[in-house]
Design a protein around this motif. Structure first.
Motif, mmCIF file in Angstrom:
data_model
loop_
_atom_site.group_PDB
_atom_site.id
_atom_site.type_symbol
_atom_site.label_atom_id
_atom_site.label_comp_id
_atom_site.label_asym_id
_atom_site.label_seq_id
_atom_site.Cartn_x
_atom_site.Cartn_y
_atom_site.Cartn_z
ATOM 1 N N ASP A 12 0.130 2.429 -2.172
ATOM 2 C CA ASP A 12 0.299 2.627 -0.732
ATOM 3 C C ASP A 12 -0.509 1.642 0.108
ATOM 4 O O ASP A 12 -0.656 1.828 1.313
ATOM 5 C CB ASP A 12 -0.074 4.063 -0.350
ATOM 6 N N ARG A 14 -1.441 -1.545 2.381
ATOM 7 C CA ARG A 14 -0.703 -2.303 3.387
ATOM 8 C C ARG A 14 -1.415 -3.626 3.650
ATOM 9 O O ARG A 14 -2.597 -3.778 3.314
ATOM 10 C CB ARG A 14 -0.608 -1.500 4.679
ATOM 11 N N GLU A 15 -0.708 -4.560 4.268
ATOM 12 C CA GLU A 15 -1.299 -5.858 4.596
ATOM 13 C C GLU A 15 -2.566 -5.669 5.427
ATOM 14 O O GLU A 15 -3.567 -6.349 5.209
ATOM 15 C CB GLU A 15 -0.303 -6.728 5.360
ATOM 16 N N ARG A 16 -2.516 -4.737 6.343
ATOM 17 C CA ARG A 16 -3.654 -4.478 7.224
ATOM 18 C C ARG A 16 -4.897 -4.080 6.418
ATOM 19 O O ARG A 16 -6.020 -4.460 6.754
ATOM 20 C CB ARG A 16 -3.274 -3.381 8.213
ATOM 21 N N ASP A 17 -4.701 -3.315 5.326
ATOM 22 C CA ASP A 17 -5.827 -2.914 4.481
ATOM 23 C C ASP A 17 -6.492 -4.129 3.845
ATOM 24 O O ASP A 17 -7.720 -4.221 3.784
ATOM 25 C CB ASP A 17 -5.359 -1.952 3.383
ATOM 26 N N LEU A 33 2.953 -8.573 -0.588
ATOM 27 C CA LEU A 33 2.666 -7.367 -1.362
ATOM 28 C C LEU A 33 3.867 -6.922 -2.171
ATOM 29 O O LEU A 33 5.006 -6.987 -1.708
ATOM 30 C CB LEU A 33 2.245 -6.226 -0.439
ATOM 31 N N ARG A 84 9.550 -9.769 -0.038
ATOM 32 C CA ARG A 84 9.540 -9.015 1.208
ATOM 33 C C ARG A 84 10.776 -8.132 1.341
ATOM 34 O O ARG A 84 10.761 -7.170 2.066
ATOM 35 C CB ARG A 84 9.431 -9.938 2.406
#
Length: 135
Positions: A12, A14-17, A33, A84
């Motif tokens: 789970d 995300r790019e933000r993580d 990812l 993607r």
């Protein structure tokens, strides 16, 4: 070697993580990812080396990260599918199975089949045609 393979990622993530995790280690050019792994590209080679040194085998969201130099360069990835859209990347004829799972014998392996809500309905086939893939 400004592009890194990041293995054993939580499903789970995300790019933000990842942007938050690597904040302060230089400018990130791209993050790609996939389930269980991904690629991250830094602008500077030294930034990627620092991340590899500081974060390899480090705990992140309940998983122990595996960070190493990516095997293929960005130019080859652009020629194929970049993940993607969720399709597999098989330019070299092999599925990239670095999903971070360890088998009982310590080897890394692919996850098993996963049921999805998608189905295929095939109609109007001749009786002389088989729906099975022949090898």
């Amino acid at each position: 070697m400004s592009r890194l393979y990041v293995g054993r990622l939580p499903r789970d993530v995300r790019e933000r993580d990842l942007e938050r995790l690597f904040k302060g280690y230089g400018q990130i050019r791209d993050i790609c990812l996939r389930p269980g792994f991904g690629f991250i590209e830094f602008r500077e080679k030294r930034d990627a080396e620092d991340v590899m040194h500081d974060f390899n085998n480090r705990e992140f969201m309940g998983e122990r990260l595996l960070i190493e130099p990516a095997r293929m360069d960005r130019r080859r990835e652009r020629d194929g599918r970049d993940g993607r859209d969720g399709r597999r990347d098989d330019r070299d004829g092999r599925r990239d199975d670095r999903d971070g799972r360890d088998g009982r014998d310590g080897r890394r392996g692919m996850a098993g089949p996963q049921r999805t809500p998608f189905r295929i309905l095939v109609e109007n086939l001749s009786s002389s045609v088989s729906w099975q893939v022949s090898t």
